[in-house]
Design an enzyme around this catalytic site. Structure first.
Site, mmCIF file in Angstrom:
data_model
loop_
_atom_site.group_PDB
_atom_site.id
_atom_site.type_symbol
_atom_site.label_atom_id
_atom_site.label_comp_id
_atom_site.label_asym_id
_atom_site.label_seq_id
_atom_site.Cartn_x
_atom_site.Cartn_y
_atom_site.Cartn_z
ATOM 1 N N HIS A 167 -89.145 33.820 -7.115
ATOM 2 C CA HIS A 167 -88.331 33.930 -8.335
ATOM 3 C C HIS A 167 -88.336 35.351 -8.918
ATOM 4 O O HIS A 167 -87.807 35.560 -9.996
ATOM 5 C CB HIS A 167 -88.749 32.910 -9.412
ATOM 6 C CG HIS A 167 -88.543 31.483 -8.993
ATOM 7 N ND1 HIS A 167 -88.457 30.426 -9.890
ATOM 8 C CD2 HIS A 167 -88.381 30.922 -7.772
ATOM 9 C CE1 HIS A 167 -88.278 29.295 -9.218
ATOM 10 N NE2 HIS A 167 -88.234 29.569 -7.933
ATOM 11 N N ASP B 4 -80.442 25.561 -2.457
ATOM 12 C CA ASP B 4 -79.924 26.257 -3.651
ATOM 13 C C ASP B 4 -80.592 27.605 -3.915
ATOM 14 O O ASP B 4 -81.724 27.848 -3.546
ATOM 15 C CB ASP B 4 -80.054 25.360 -4.886
ATOM 16 C CG ASP B 4 -81.492 24.880 -5.130
ATOM 17 O OD1 ASP B 4 -82.220 24.627 -4.144
ATOM 18 O OD2 ASP B 4 -81.880 24.755 -6.304
ATOM 19 N N GLU C 34 -82.626 21.988 -5.851
ATOM 20 C CA GLU C 34 -84.052 21.691 -5.995
ATOM 21 C C GLU C 34 -84.604 22.322 -7.257
ATOM 22 O O GLU C 34 -85.516 21.803 -7.892
ATOM 23 C CB GLU C 34 -84.829 22.204 -4.768
ATOM 24 C CG GLU C 34 -86.304 21.848 -4.742
ATOM 25 C CD GLU C 34 -87.180 22.746 -5.600
ATOM 26 O OE1 GLU C 34 -88.130 22.248 -6.219
ATOM 27 O OE2 GLU C 34 -86.903 23.956 -5.674
ATOM 28 N N GLU C 35 -84.040 23.486 -7.641
ATOM 29 C CA GLU C 35 -84.616 24.299 -8.721
ATOM 30 C C GLU C 35 -84.396 23.716 -10.117
ATOM 31 O O GLU C 35 -85.014 24.156 -11.068
ATOM 32 C CB GLU C 35 -84.050 25.717 -8.680
ATOM 33 C CG GLU C 35 -84.366 26.490 -7.400
ATOM 34 C CD GLU C 35 -85.809 26.991 -7.338
ATOM 35 O OE1 GLU C 35 -86.585 26.694 -8.271
ATOM 36 O OE2 GLU C 35 -86.149 27.661 -6.352
#
Ligand SMILES: [Zn+2]
Ligand SMILES: [Zn+2]
Length: 397
Positions: A368, A79, A137-138
């Protein structure tokens, strides 16, 4: 003897083109339809048995070695994040507002490269390899659970039953040439709590006829500080933070209720157990002693990622042999959370890091960040180490 570095380097043009294609077309958690489609197509082309739709958009490929052995699952997350890319790279995201800012594009490309390497050596392989391409996953992205838990719910650890796991992350806090493989806890587990203290409201000038939840809340907050200072050993890590306090509406009214929220972070499962036990005792004990009704809602966001000592030890050995020029760091822990923790809670495994920054090339923004990008040399090293560790682990029982 397979020369993993040489083979991974020979496949680099493939790995790079895959990584860049995923980077151009990032997809958010549980929406990895294009990504998962390409993954399935690539694995099918290699002759793997492919199952789609495990954990919504997750894809699983099965590679059976010619010789008997255990089943090992290797996990790659797929993702992207809701971030607008600012790298200016020629392969920058064309999906406005969505970006592969954590490096999962690289993980998918590494996974496909490992599949190519190991498929070519099928005759020499022991056991079965389950290639697990995981969505989301995030975060939960609107679902009740994240990608890892959803794949477990959909049976990814069963038939054939998974006995060991491996997962990796490219790591931009460290340079190319650094590898982090730790025994025991690697990433912190996180819980979220809400505490409701219900007293008896009334006039601010007649407190004796009320049960004041604000006084109770302040006592609870103070008492909670003793968990990390008096119940957790000084060399163990834990955090108990009350991060919001809400109560009251007017200067002359004692309110009916106070609400606290916050987070608890721990690495070690025994420490976690102790902290949660003390948390419940203190909040109930103090809140009730102050006359309030106490309600606690504790939600586990993700457990700690804990590596199996034996498996991590073997991965350390493999890394030392494969990458003699590398700095193999056996102490690299982070407060970051990772949902691979759920699989590693059920099956022993090892989660390791591949240093990926390159300051000279200005590829050193943090994960990020809208300018996040990594040195693609990490793809070669990641694929080689993942392939080598997989083969070594399947050989040993
Ligand atoms: Zn991330
Ligand atoms: Zn990540």
């Amino acid at each position: 003897m397979i020369d993993y570095i040489k083979e991974a380097r020979a496949l680099f043009p493939y790995t790079q083109s895959m990584r860049r294609d995923f980077h151009i077309h990032p997809e958010l958690g549980f929406h990895e339809v294009r990504t998962g489609g390409i993954v399935a197509k690539e694995l099918e082309a290699l002759g793997l048995e492919v199952t789609k739709g495990i954990g919504k958009t997750g894809v699983v490929g099965l590679l059976e070695g010619a010789k008997p052995g255990p089943t090992l699952l290797i996990r790659f997350d797929m993702d992207a994040l809701p971030i607008t890319e600012e790298t200016g790279a020629e392969y920058a995201s064309q999906n406005q507002g969505v970006m592969h800012a954590c490096g999962h594009d690289g993980h998918i490309a590494i996974g496909l490269t490992v599949a190519k390497i190991l498929q070519a050596h099928r005759d020499e392989l022991n056991g079965t390899i389950k290639f697990c391409f995981q969505p989301s996953e995030e975060g939960f992205n609107g679902e009740e659970i994240g990608g890892n838990e959803m794949m477990i719910r959909d049976g990814v650890l069963d038939s054939p039953k998974v006995e060991k796991t491996l997962a990796l992350h490219v790591w931009n806090e460290k340079p190319i040439g650094w590898v982090g493989v730790v025994k025991g806890p690697v990433m912190a587990g996180a819980e979220l709590f809400t505490v409701k203290l219900t007293g008896k409201g009334g006039h601010g000038a007649i407190p004796n006829l009320t049960i004041d939840p604000i006084v109770a809340a302040s006592q609870v907050i103070s008492a909670l500080q003793s968990i990390t200072s008096r119940n957790v050993a000084p060399l163990q890590a834990a955090v108990v933070s009350v991060t919001t306090v809400h109560s009251g509406t007017a200067f002359n009214v004692i309110p009916q209720q106070a609400e606290l929220t916050g987070t608890i972070r721990t690495f070690d499962l025994e420490v976690r157990k102790k902290v949660l036990e003390r948390f419940n005792q203190i909040v109930h004990g103090v809140g009730e002693a102050m006359g309030c009704k106490v309600e606690i809602d504790l939600q586990r966001v993700t457990p700690a990622v804990v590596n199996d000592n034996e498996i991590a030890g073997k991965v350390q050995e493999t890394a030392r042999q494969l990458l003699p020029d590398s700095n193999i760091d056996t102490t690299a822990m982070t407060m970051g959370a990772e949902d691979m923790a759920f699989m590693q809670e059920k099956v022993p495994g090892c989660y390791f890091f591949i240093g990926s920054n390159n300051t000279e090339k200005h590829l050193d923004y943090a994960h990020h960040h809208p300018k996040f990008d990594f040195d693609e040399e990490a793809l070669v090293r990641g694929a080689a180490l993942m392939a080598a560790a997989t083969v070594d682990l399947l050989k040993s029982k």
